[in-house]
Design a protein around this motif. Structure first.
Motif, PDB file in Angstrom:
ATOM      1  N   GLN A 130       0.497  -0.897  -0.209  1.00  0.00           N
ATOM      2  CA  GLN A 130       0.288   0.111  -0.069  1.00  0.00           C
ATOM      3  C   GLN A 130       1.339   1.236  -0.002  1.00  0.00           C
ATOM      4  N   CYS A 136      -5.306   1.698  -1.707  1.00  0.00           N
ATOM      5  CA  CYS A 136      -5.323   0.600  -0.987  1.00  0.00           C
ATOM      6  C   CYS A 136      -6.921  -0.253  -0.792  1.00  0.00           C
ATOM      7  N   GLY A 137      -6.400  -1.005   0.061  1.00  0.00           N
ATOM      8  CA  GLY A 137      -7.523  -2.582  -0.082  1.00  0.00           C
ATOM      9  C   GLY A 137      -7.163  -3.096  -1.763  1.00  0.00           C
ATOM     10  N   ASN A 140     -11.074  -1.618  -3.267  1.00  0.00           N
ATOM     11  CA  ASN A 140     -10.783  -0.382  -2.934  1.00  0.00           C
ATOM     12  C   ASN A 140     -11.276   0.089  -0.987  1.00  0.00           C
ATOM     13  N   TYR A 141     -10.893   1.378  -0.962  1.00  0.00           N
ATOM     14  CA  TYR A 141     -10.832   1.477   0.657  1.00  0.00           C
ATOM     15  C   TYR A 141     -11.620   0.634   1.464  1.00  0.00           C
ATOM     16  N   TRP A 144     -11.702  -2.512   3.769  1.00  0.00           N
ATOM     17  CA  TRP A 144     -10.743  -2.175   5.175  1.00  0.00           C
ATOM     18  C   TRP A 144     -12.097  -1.840   6.387  1.00  0.00           C
ATOM     19  N   VAL A 153      -8.609   3.113   7.949  1.00  0.00           N
ATOM     20  CA  VAL A 153      -8.098   1.796   6.964  1.00  0.00           C
ATOM     21  C   VAL A 153      -6.437   2.045   7.842  1.00  0.00           C
ATOM     22  N   CYS A 157      -1.975   3.311   4.511  1.00  0.00           N
ATOM     23  CA  CYS A 157      -3.016   4.209   3.267  1.00  0.00           C
ATOM     24  C   CYS A 157      -2.750   5.490   2.648  1.00  0.00           C
ATOM     25  N   GLY A 166      -5.292   6.170  10.160  1.00  0.00           N
ATOM     26  CA  GLY A 166      -6.372   5.641   9.438  1.00  0.00           C
ATOM     27  C   GLY A 166      -7.413   5.961   9.527  1.00  0.00           C
ATOM     28  N   PRO A 170     -11.515  10.236   4.277  1.00  0.00           N
ATOM     29  CA  PRO A 170     -11.099   8.922   2.841  1.00  0.00           C
ATOM     30  C   PRO A 170     -10.370  10.350   2.471  1.00  0.00           C
ATOM     31  N   TRP A 173      -6.480   9.116   2.234  1.00  0.00           N
ATOM     32  CA  TRP A 173      -5.889   7.966   1.705  1.00  0.00           C
ATOM     33  C   TRP A 173      -5.797   7.909   0.806  1.00  0.00           C
ATOM     34  N   LYS A 175      -6.588   6.153  -3.334  1.00  0.00           N
ATOM     35  CA  LYS A 175      -7.607   6.005  -3.341  1.00  0.00           C
ATOM     36  C   LYS A 175      -8.180   5.038  -4.509  1.00  0.00           C
TER      37      LYS A 175
END
Length: 205
Positions: A130, A136-137, A140-141, A144, A153, A157, A166, A170, A173, A175
């Motif tokens: 990451q 992230c994820g 998508n984020y 998490w 997250v 991230c 985290g 959003p 973070w 994307k």
């Protein structure tokens, strides 16, 4: 021929050494799969290094003693490796869609092991991916959110890393989805990997 066999054995020793070092210092580093926890960078290197060492040893002894049986065994093992490589490549291209779906499902299961006891390898691997790929994820984020049962997250991230970042909004973070980002990176480097594989195959033949 003797030089090639000796080179193979030395290469196998090097790969084995790196695998053992990773196993000792990093645990199951780069283990992302929950279904195959033993599928780690360290274990793959150890198995590969051991196998290459054995093949190189058989080739060296066969060349030194001019033993036809050992030399035949050496070439048969090389042929088996070449056929396995070819089979894996063909299967990968034929079942790409199914592999994508299974891989994403398995990786999402693995997210639930992040930060838990005994899963330091998986935790480190996700943190590195990451951070390095700025993603992230898996998809998508929001992947998490199910892991934490909250809108948060891992800190890896974050656009700018800081303690407990985290937990912020959003907007702070990454994307990009990690699965697609890494997949695109692999596709962009596929030509180099293909050339390397072709050279390896030609040497084996």
């Amino acid at each position: 021929f003797l030089c090639f066999s000796l080179f193979s054995q030395l290469g196998g020793c090097g790969i084995l050494g790196v695998g053992i070092w990773l196993a000792v210092t990093q645990g199951n580093f780069a283990t992302l799969s929950s279904s195959f926890p033993s599928l780690s960078a360290a274990n793959l290197l150890i198995v590969t290094g051991t196998f290459v060492m054995i093949i190189g040893f058989v080739g060296c002894i066969g060349a030194i003693k001019e033993n036809k049986c050992l030399l035949l065994s050496f070439f048969i093992m090389l042929l088996i490796i070449f056929l396995l490589e070819l089979t894996v490549v063909i299967l990968f291209f034929v079942y790409t869609d199914k592999i994508d779906k299974y891989a994403q499902r398995d990786l999402k299961k693995g997210l639930h092991l992040y930060g838990t006891d005994g899963n330091i390898g998986l935790t480190n691997a996700w943190s590195i991916i990451q951070t390095d790929f700025r993603c992230c994820g898996v998809s998508n984020y929001t992947d998490w959110f199910e892991v934490y049962n909250a809108t948060r997250v891992p800190d890896s991230c974050c656009l700018e890393f800081s303690e407990n970042c985290g937990l912020h909004s959003p907007g702070t973070w990454w994307k990009a989805p990690c699965y697609e980002t890494v997949k695109v990176w692999l596709q962009e480097n596929l030509l180099a990997v293909g050339i390397f594989g072709l050279c390896t195959a030609m040497v084996q033949v």
